[in-house]
Motif scaffolding. Sequence first.
Motif, PDB file in Angstrom:
ATOM      1  N   GLY A  63      38.931  40.289  33.800  1.00 41.81           N
ATOM      2  CA  GLY A  63      37.747  39.494  33.523  1.00 41.81           C
ATOM      3  C   GLY A  63      37.003  40.021  32.303  1.00 41.81           C
ATOM      4  O   GLY A  63      37.308  41.091  31.787  1.00 41.81           O
ATOM      5  N   TRP A 156      27.665  33.933  43.094  1.00 43.32           N
ATOM      6  CA  TRP A 156      28.712  33.123  42.490  1.00 43.32           C
ATOM      7  C   TRP A 156      28.284  32.733  41.077  1.00 43.32           C
ATOM      8  O   TRP A 156      27.118  32.817  40.700  1.00 43.32           O
ATOM      9  CB  TRP A 156      28.956  31.848  43.304  1.00 43.32           C
ATOM     10  N   ARG A 160      34.291  30.224  39.381  1.00 43.48           N
ATOM     11  CA  ARG A 160      34.883  31.294  40.189  1.00 43.48           C
ATOM     12  C   ARG A 160      34.350  31.260  41.613  1.00 43.48           C
ATOM     13  O   ARG A 160      33.185  30.970  41.847  1.00 43.48           O
ATOM     14  CB  ARG A 160      34.579  32.678  39.592  1.00 43.48           C
ATOM     15  N   THR A 161      35.245  31.605  42.537  1.00 41.81           N
ATOM     16  CA  THR A 161      34.819  31.813  43.911  1.00 41.81           C
ATOM     17  C   THR A 161      34.192  33.199  44.042  1.00 41.81           C
ATOM     18  O   THR A 161      34.237  34.002  43.108  1.00 41.81           O
ATOM     19  CB  THR A 161      36.000  31.650  44.878  1.00 41.81           C
ATOM     20  N   HIS A 163      33.666  36.977  44.635  1.00 42.26           N
ATOM     21  CA  HIS A 163      34.640  38.062  44.516  1.00 42.26           C
ATOM     22  C   HIS A 163      33.978  39.341  44.028  1.00 42.26           C
ATOM     23  O   HIS A 163      32.865  39.324  43.498  1.00 42.26           O
ATOM     24  CB  HIS A 163      35.765  37.688  43.541  1.00 42.26           C
ATOM     25  N   HIS A 165      35.275  42.877  41.728  1.00 43.49           N
ATOM     26  CA  HIS A 165      36.334  43.472  40.911  1.00 43.49           C
ATOM     27  C   HIS A 165      36.505  44.958  41.250  1.00 43.49           C
ATOM     28  O   HIS A 165      35.546  45.634  41.597  1.00 43.49           O
ATOM     29  CB  HIS A 165      35.968  43.401  39.420  1.00 43.49           C
ATOM     30  N   GLN A 179      40.996  42.185  42.513  1.00 37.99           N
ATOM     31  CA  GLN A 179      39.760  41.581  42.993  1.00 37.99           C
ATOM     32  C   GLN A 179      39.857  41.409  44.502  1.00 37.99           C
ATOM     33  O   GLN A 179      40.943  41.232  45.041  1.00 37.99           O
ATOM     34  CB  GLN A 179      39.519  40.220  42.336  1.00 37.99           C
ATOM     35  N   THR A 206      33.009  26.132  42.944  1.00 36.80           N
ATOM     36  CA  THR A 206      34.352  26.654  43.191  1.00 36.80           C
ATOM     37  C   THR A 206      34.412  27.396  44.523  1.00 36.80           C
ATOM     38  O   THR A 206      33.613  28.298  44.774  1.00 36.80           O
ATOM     39  CB  THR A 206      34.781  27.621  42.072  1.00 36.80           C
ATOM     40  N   ASP A 211      40.091  28.365  43.284  1.00 38.55           N
ATOM     41  CA  ASP A 211      40.053  29.466  42.329  1.00 38.55           C
ATOM     42  C   ASP A 211      41.460  29.815  41.854  1.00 38.55           C
ATOM     43  O   ASP A 211      42.306  30.267  42.641  1.00 38.55           O
ATOM     44  CB  ASP A 211      39.397  30.689  42.983  1.00 38.55           C
ATOM     45  N   ILE A 213      42.610  32.251  39.889  1.00 36.73           N
ATOM     46  CA  ILE A 213      42.971  33.670  39.964  1.00 36.73           C
ATOM     47  C   ILE A 213      43.355  34.044  41.385  1.00 36.73           C
ATOM     48  O   ILE A 213      44.346  34.739  41.619  1.00 36.73           O
ATOM     49  CB  ILE A 213      41.798  34.537  39.463  1.00 36.73           C
TER      50      ILE A 213
END
Length: 244
Positions: A63, A156, A160-161, A163, A165, A179, A206, A211, A213
């Motif tokens: 990312g 959020w 993207r949902t 998550h 990292h 992730q 999302t 998503d 990814i």
Amino acid sequence: MPKASFPSRLSRRRALGLIAVTASGSALVPVQLFAQQTTPASGASLLMPEAGVCSITPETTEGPYYFDPALERAEITEGRKGVALTVQLQVVDEACVPIEGARVDLWHCDATGHYSGYPGQGDGRDVDTTGEKFLRGWQRTGRDGIVTFKTIYPGWYRGRTTHIHFKAFPSEGRAMTGQMFFPDDLSEHIFTAVAPYNQRSGERDTMNADDGILRRAGQGVQSAVREAAAAYEALMIIAVKRAA
């Protein structure tokens, strides 16, 4: 982008129960698999000692918001408001043997979708967090391969949902980037019922199923979220190849 498929509204009792989710956001697995147990071979505590669970964790994109703030710390919130979350990660090899001394970096956005250290944050891309270091930190694993971070439930941002990292360095100069993801039902409950998550003007677009990814990661990542006395607990095992 097609409209996200949102889960039905849950009762608080169900949303706060013990739940687990795979990287695809679909199949639920018993959270009891994450109970710490001792293996005769290593004498170490494992989060998930079940057969097959220590297949190599799929890597995902780093990312745009990673940087190394040189912050060795367990408490990473720096006063950011949100639902308390404890993240426990365990670094193991293919045989489920814990890896001691691995460095683990963790970073994620705050309740309103802002990352620290970068301009162009927020729904309007008009928030500048340059120079800030909230919700970032790193630690080294102990003999059990485990690190624990005190943080908040991530928010959020568009595309993207929900998550978090991480980077795991099982040896110097060698990194695994991944992730961890969260159940849509729990995220939706928090985002609609709890401040400051529910004080945003933007609309979440999302979910896990949308998503890209997460879909590419497939079924190879498992995480669990459960309610504890003072905070939610998110648990995940990170299986990596040992250095030759």
